[in-house]
Design a protein around this motif. Structure first.
Motif, PDB file in Angstrom:
ATOM      1  N   GLN A  41     -16.236  51.586  -2.097  1.00 27.59           N
ATOM      2  CA  GLN A  41     -15.581  51.968  -3.530  1.00 27.59           C
ATOM      3  C   GLN A  41     -16.761  52.552  -4.256  1.00 27.59           C
ATOM      4  OE1 GLN A  41     -12.277  52.026  -3.688  1.00 27.59           O
ATOM      5  NE2 GLN A  41     -12.757  50.896  -1.319  1.00 27.59           N
ATOM      6  N   GLU A  42     -18.028  51.946  -4.322  1.00 33.53           N
ATOM      7  CA  GLU A  42     -18.888  52.406  -5.217  1.00 33.53           C
ATOM      8  C   GLU A  42     -20.009  53.475  -4.639  1.00 33.53           C
ATOM      9  OE1 GLU A  42     -20.798  49.556  -7.602  1.00 33.53           O
ATOM     10  OE2 GLU A  42     -18.643  49.239  -8.301  1.00 33.53           O
ATOM     11  N   SER A  43     -19.508  53.795  -3.214  1.00 29.85           N
ATOM     12  CA  SER A  43     -20.600  54.793  -2.694  1.00 29.85           C
ATOM     13  C   SER A  43     -20.251  56.251  -3.457  1.00 29.85           C
ATOM     14  CB  SER A  43     -20.141  55.185  -1.277  1.00 29.85           C
ATOM     15  OG  SER A  43     -20.604  56.323  -0.965  1.00 29.85           O
ATOM     16  N   LYS A  44     -21.379  56.905  -3.850  1.00 24.70           N
ATOM     17  CA  LYS A  44     -21.466  58.119  -4.447  1.00 24.70           C
ATOM     18  C   LYS A  44     -21.546  59.333  -3.466  1.00 24.70           C
ATOM     19  CE  LYS A  44     -22.461  56.553  -8.534  1.00 24.70           C
ATOM     20  NZ  LYS A  44     -21.737  55.108  -8.258  1.00 24.70           N
ATOM     21  N   ALA A  45     -21.148  58.965  -2.022  1.00 30.71           N
ATOM     22  CA  ALA A  45     -21.492  60.030  -1.001  1.00 30.71           C
ATOM     23  C   ALA A  45     -20.262  61.178  -1.416  1.00 30.71           C
ATOM     24  CB  ALA A  45     -20.981  59.330   0.165  1.00 30.71           C
ATOM     25  N   TYR A  74     -14.038  44.215  12.184  1.00 30.81           N
ATOM     26  CA  TYR A  74     -12.680  44.370  11.865  1.00 30.81           C
ATOM     27  C   TYR A  74     -12.648  45.523  10.773  1.00 30.81           C
ATOM     28  CZ  TYR A  74      -8.155  43.306   9.712  1.00 30.81           C
ATOM     29  OH  TYR A  74      -6.776  43.334   9.337  1.00 30.81           O
ATOM     30  N   PHE A  75     -13.344  45.230   9.788  1.00 32.58           N
ATOM     31  CA  PHE A  75     -13.560  46.261   8.586  1.00 32.58           C
ATOM     32  C   PHE A  75     -14.040  47.915   9.236  1.00 32.58           C
ATOM     33  CE2 PHE A  75     -15.435  48.751   5.238  1.00 32.58           C
ATOM     34  CZ  PHE A  75     -14.204  48.663   4.389  1.00 32.58           C
ATOM     35  N   ARG A 107     -11.684  60.439  -0.756  1.00 30.91           N
ATOM     36  CA  ARG A 107     -10.717  59.631  -1.793  1.00 30.91           C
ATOM     37  C   ARG A 107      -9.800  58.579  -1.137  1.00 30.91           C
ATOM     38  NH1 ARG A 107      -6.906  60.000  -6.534  1.00 30.91           N
ATOM     39  NH2 ARG A 107      -6.161  61.785  -5.123  1.00 30.91           N
ATOM     40  N   GLU A 108      -9.220  59.443  -0.153  1.00 36.54           N
ATOM     41  CA  GLU A 108      -8.191  58.713   0.793  1.00 36.54           C
ATOM     42  C   GLU A 108      -9.078  57.601   1.736  1.00 36.54           C
ATOM     43  OE1 GLU A 108      -5.365  60.521   3.172  1.00 36.54           O
ATOM     44  OE2 GLU A 108      -4.604  61.897   1.554  1.00 36.54           O
ATOM     45  N   LEU A 109     -10.106  57.942   2.115  1.00 32.78           N
ATOM     46  CA  LEU A 109     -10.815  57.201   2.984  1.00 32.78           C
ATOM     47  C   LEU A 109     -11.418  55.936   2.405  1.00 32.78           C
ATOM     48  CD1 LEU A 109     -11.980  56.838   5.971  1.00 32.78           C
ATOM     49  CD2 LEU A 109     -13.980  57.879   5.197  1.00 32.78           C
ATOM     50  N   HIS A 112     -10.356  49.987   1.270  1.00 37.00           N
ATOM     51  CA  HIS A 112      -9.940  48.924   0.254  1.00 37.00           C
ATOM     52  C   HIS A 112      -8.611  48.228   0.993  1.00 37.00           C
ATOM     53  CE1 HIS A 112      -7.891  47.116  -3.273  1.00 37.00           C
ATOM     54  NE2 HIS A 112      -9.059  46.894  -3.661  1.00 37.00           N
ATOM     55  N   LYS A 113      -7.580  48.970   1.413  1.00 39.21           N
ATOM     56  CA  LYS A 113      -6.553  48.247   2.031  1.00 39.21           C
ATOM     57  C   LYS A 113      -7.064  47.379   3.331  1.00 39.21           C
ATOM     58  CE  LYS A 113      -2.615  51.110   1.141  1.00 39.21           C
ATOM     59  NZ  LYS A 113      -2.364  52.521   1.545  1.00 39.21           N
TER      60      LYS A 113
END
Ligand code: RUB
Length: 332
Positions: free
Chosen positions: A45-49, A82-83, A98-100, A105-106
């Motif tokens: 979530q916090e990546s600025k990529a 797993y992740f 954004r979708e990735l 998160h899910k």
């Protein structure tokens, strides 16, 4: 050991999660796995990529940091695997960063939910093995073994639990507190009174950090002594463990690394410095061979230790060393 790229920033919260695992502020294989899943979700979530490859590198770097914290609990690499494999699978299914990130998160939440549900299911299955009047032994601090005891108590079964202190970190005291809060009669004992007292017991329930392909169980140092004493006293020995604590790498002949922790957990630095000929060793885990285990309670059912290979095959397929660290190619 692959190197983490120097210029990648790992979010502070993920770094704190890693440090809490390393220092054992977060401990217990299931809790470690769920914390690691949270750590990689935060890194995602916090990546600025701006590019997918950069995002994958940022997450890989965080995964590697978390992976290196504690070597014996296979739940940790299994949670990260797993992740990361699922995140990689989403790359072609999602449109852009954004979708990735949403998918990440899910996936992380999915792992945490699956893990919590497994502990609940093991509690329900394992509680069937407890009868009114039982004298039970546990060891260390296992949320999964506790789930068995708590569920049985909630069902109205009455029993007493012996809890060895579990040197050097005294996790038995945490278990005693949990049992106390749950209103379950509990007797806290020193580790060395174990063999003397286990003769009066009916059953042992412990957790697991790792389970190998041949059904051996890696758990807190001293567990194998409990198993030996239980075997001698003809007391049933049960292990409560979720499927993600089974080690796929052992299918390829790898051994579980036994973590050796700092000597200061046993004796002060000053005392140690005052000795000339004394050294200290502090292995954190030991291996209980399958011969000493009556059954392993998983969320998929109760299996003999020899059934470990069936769980592994079902969960991971035939393991190849390429599956080891799926994030490794993205560390550059
Ligand atoms: C804890 C320990 C627990 C297992 C299972 O060791 O050995 O029995 O991790 O725990 P440590 P759970 O305190 O060194 O992590 O059932 O909670 O996953």
């Amino acid at each position: 050991m692959p190197r983490r790229p120097a210029m990648v920033l790992i979010p502070e919260e993920t770094q704190k999660i890693a440090e809490d695992i390393r220092s054992m502020r977060t401990h217990g294989a299931g809790r470690i796995a769920r914390a690691a899943a949270k750590g990689v979700v935060i890194a995602t979530q916090e990546s600025k990529a701006k590019r997918v490859h950069t995002l994958l590198r940022d997450v890989a770097t965080a995964a590697q940091l978390l992976y290196e914290t504690r070597p014996s609990a296979v739940s940790l690499p299994n949670a990260l695997r797993y992740f990361y494999t699922r995140l990689l699978n989403q790359v072609d299914q999602t449109k852009g960063i954004r979708e990735l990130k949403e998918a990440g998160h899910k996936i992380g939440q999915g792992f945490i939910e699956m893990s919590n549900n497994a502990v609940t299911t093991i509690g329900q299955i394992g509680s069937q093995l407890i009868q009114d009047g039982d004298i039970i032994f546990t060891y260390c601090n296992s949320a999964t073994a506790f789930s068995v005891l708590k569920t049985a108590s909630t069902m109205g079964k009455e029993f007493t639990v012996y809890v060895p202190e579990t040197r050097p970190k005294y996790q038995g005291h945490i278990t005693a507190t949990w049992l106390d809060e749950a209103g379950i009669p509990c007797i806290l004992i020193t580790d060395n009174s174990l063999r003397f007292l286990i003769a009066r017991a009916d059953k042992v329930f412990v957790g697991a950090d790792s389970i190998t392909a041949n059904g051996a169980v890696v758990n807190k140092i001293g567990t194998s002594l409990v198993a030996l004493a239980a075997d001698e006293a003809r007391v049933d020995f049960f292990v409560a463990a979720e499927s993600y604590k089974f080690s796929p790498a052992t299918m390829a002949g790898e051994l579980i690394e036994i973590e050796e922790r700092d000597e200061s957990e046993i004796v002060s630095k000053e005392k140690l410095a005052s000795w000339k000929y004394v050294t200290v060793r502090n292995p954190a885990f030991d291996v209980t061979p399958p011969e000493y285990i009556d059954a392993i309670i998983t969320e998929q059912g109760v299996i003999p230790p020899q059934g470990a290979i069936a769980i592994l095959y079902r969960e991971f397929g035939w393991y190849s060393t390429e599956q080891a660290l799926p994030w490794e190619p993205y560390l550059k």
